[in-house]
Motif scaffolding. Structure first.
Motif: not given
Length: 574
Positions: A340-349
């Motif tokens: 998501y925009k502004g997030s370093d975490r991957q919501a899907l990999r």
């Protein structure tokens, strides 16, 4: 402000008329002191009543002309301001509709509501005031000063001496005002957000007796708005006393030196009266400056907030394309990742799977595992950070949005119904659907009988957010709304969670009779078992993919889901 006020261009003719009428009013106002001076010097002082009558009549005529000009000016100014506000509000709403979902989510809903209502109203009032008095006030000051020099240079210099200081002072106050009122509008956003959240959660607040806590929370936000607003108004209120002090000082100087010159017969009484009249007009115009600066400061802050929406570049291309939809035989995810925009975490990999046309795919996983995010990539509500989604023989990015979304029926996790009748909601995306098509869709969605049971049937008016419907009824109406379009690909984002087992099974049986490829997010093993394949997600990754029989043998996660649901069913039986 340039982008926002470009929407005033279509009204340049009424704007020109309004400005011309303003100049006409201004001209009358600036001529009057000269006429008063002539009446005093050539009429009253010389005891010539004919001069008083003649020039007095001319003054009355000019006053009537100015009065009529003001009325007509108000008409054109109001027309321009209202039309301009309509265009800006419509353009802003249109941009919101065209934004990509990722861009839209960067704005808070409460902030967008404030921009569409309060901010547009502020710039509307600014435009009206500009055409009515805002342009006139500085011209009165400049014009009065120029006319005073024509009457008497020495006395006019006394009015001019404070001008540089006042100009610098006003420029500083404008800069401060813009900053302060921008802060006020942000505070207003927070108040709206708090009110919106609370009203949406009213049942929960009442159930937990948290009204005192929520009131306290709202009061803190409202108090912050109050403090910023008071600070802004106090800052603006400083302007008027400072302006009046220096202008009154100038007028006192004019009176003192003018009286001295009258005693020495250097000037006539009419000249002193005329210069004083111009000085009083300047003082009256300056007295409006605090109000005008406040209006300008608020309008600049509001226009910048609206401009943030209008200049967004990431707009969707949803132009309608004619012709048949391209044929496709499979949907494939290849190493798809998303953040998501502004997030370093991957919501899907690194998501990989394939779904053939006509098949059903069930997606399962814990809350927050990325299920909803995954299906929202298919209609391009979001764009993958990396990897590729292929529909048919070409990547999704090469499909036009209109073609892609024409073949997709999407039922979101939260059932959203609009104000209107049940029939209106069913026809929301298929405006020309016939009654038999509505009945077919609602029958397949297992809601037709329930609708018929309502006193007004399909003409039953849905309350706000469907308050007069149960959760299961709202879900089934949402499903029927998607089915009425006869989609080739149906996405059900946990859209059967409120249905009982028997109703859900009847719906799935009906779904098998339709020529539709289905992706269903579910937490129910019984539902997933009916799918051709199951995709198990955990923390944004695919942990397993296969049929129900295959996963029951090899997947510990799927085995835990089966065990937990059997245990739950056993507890219910007891």
């Amino acid at each position: 402000m340039k982008t926002v006020f470009s929407y005033a261009r279509p009204y340049k003719i009424p704007i020109i008329i309004a400005l011309c009428l303003t100049f006409l009013e201004l001209s009358v106002e600036l001529i009057q002191p000269l006429l008063i001076a002539k009446i005093i010097d050539d009429g009253i002082t010389a005891h010539d009543s004919s001069v008083v009558i003649t020039w007095g009549s001319i003054m009355m005529g000019l006053a009537v002309l100015a009065f009529v000009s003001g009325i007509v000016n108000s008409y054109f100014s109001a027309h321009v301001a209202q039309s301009f506000a309509y265009d800006v509000r419509s353009a802003t709403f249109r941009h919101l509709q065209k934004m990509t979902l990722a861009t839209f989510l960067t704005f808070q809903s409460s902030s967008l509501i404030t921009r569409l209502t309060n901010d547009v109203t502020i710039i509307q009032n600014f435009l009206f005031m500009s055409l009515r008095i805002m342009t006139r006030a500085p011209l009165v000051v400049i014009g009065s000063l120029i006319m005073a020099f024509f009457v008497n240079v020495q006395l006019a210099l006394l009015l001019l001496v404070t001008a540089p200081f006042l100009a610098i002072f006003l420029w500083v106050m404008v800069k401060q005002g813009v900053s302060i009122f921008a802060s006020v509008q942000r505070r207003l956003d927070r108040v709206n957000r708090m009110a919106q959240e609370n009203l949406r959660a009213m049942r929960l607040v009442k159930a937990y007796l948290r009204h005192a806590f929520e009131t306290s929370r709202f009061n803190r936000v409202a108090e912050a708005l109050q403090k910023d607003t008071v600070r802004a108004l106090r800052t603006m209120e400083l302007i008027l006393p400072v302006l009046l002090f220096f202008m009154n000082a100038s007028l006192m100087a004019v009176l003192w030196f003018g009286a001295k010159q009258i005693q020495t017969s250097s000037i006539q009484v009419g000249e002193l009266v005329a210069v004083l009249n111009y000085g009083l007009r300047m003082t009256g115009a300056f007295s409006m400056f605090s109000f005008l600066i406040m209006i300008f400061s608020r309008a600049k802050a509001s226009s910048e907030r609206i401009e943030e929406v209008l200049v967004v570049e990431s707009l969707e291309d949803v132009q309608k394309e004619r012709g048949d939809l391209p044929h496709w035989e499979r949907l494939r995810f290849h190493d798809v990742s998303f953040s998501y925009k502004g997030s370093d975490r991957q919501a899907l990999r690194n998501i990989n799977f394939e779904l053939k046309r006509g098949e059903t795919l069930a997606i399962m996983g814990a809350t927050g595992s990325g299920k909803s995010t995954l299906v929202q990539l298919i209609p391009r509500l979001f764009t993958p950070t990396s990897g590729e989604i292929v529909l048919g023989e070409q990547p999704l990015q090469r499909w036009s949005l209109s073609q892609l979304r024409e073949l997709i029926g999407y039922v979101p996790q939260q059932s959203l119904l609009f104000t209107g009748t049940i029939a209106d909601n069913l026809r929301w995306r298929a405006r020309h659907a016939m009654d038999d098509e509505l009945i077919e869709a609602t029958t397949n969605a297992q809601i037709h009988d329930a609708i018929q049971a309502f006193p007004n049937g399909y003409d039953t008016v849905i309350g706000q957010k469907g308050v007069n419907l149960s959760g299961g009824q709202k879900q089934r109406i949402s499903i029927a709304r998607a089915l009425i379009r006869k989609p080739e690909l149906l996405i059900l984002d946990d859209s059967t969670s409120a249905l009982d087992i028997q109703t859900e099974q009847r719906f799935l049986n009906a779904l098998q009779t339709l020529d539709v490829t289905t992706i269903i997010i579910t937490q129910k093993v019984m539902t997933a078992e009916r799918a051709d394949a199951i995709l198990l997600l955990e923390d944004g990754q695919v942990v397993d993919y296969g049929t129900s029989e295959q996963l029951a043998k090899r997947s510990k996660l799927y085995q835990r889901l089966i065990a937990s649901q059997k245990e739950s069913e056993g507890n219910e039986d007891e």
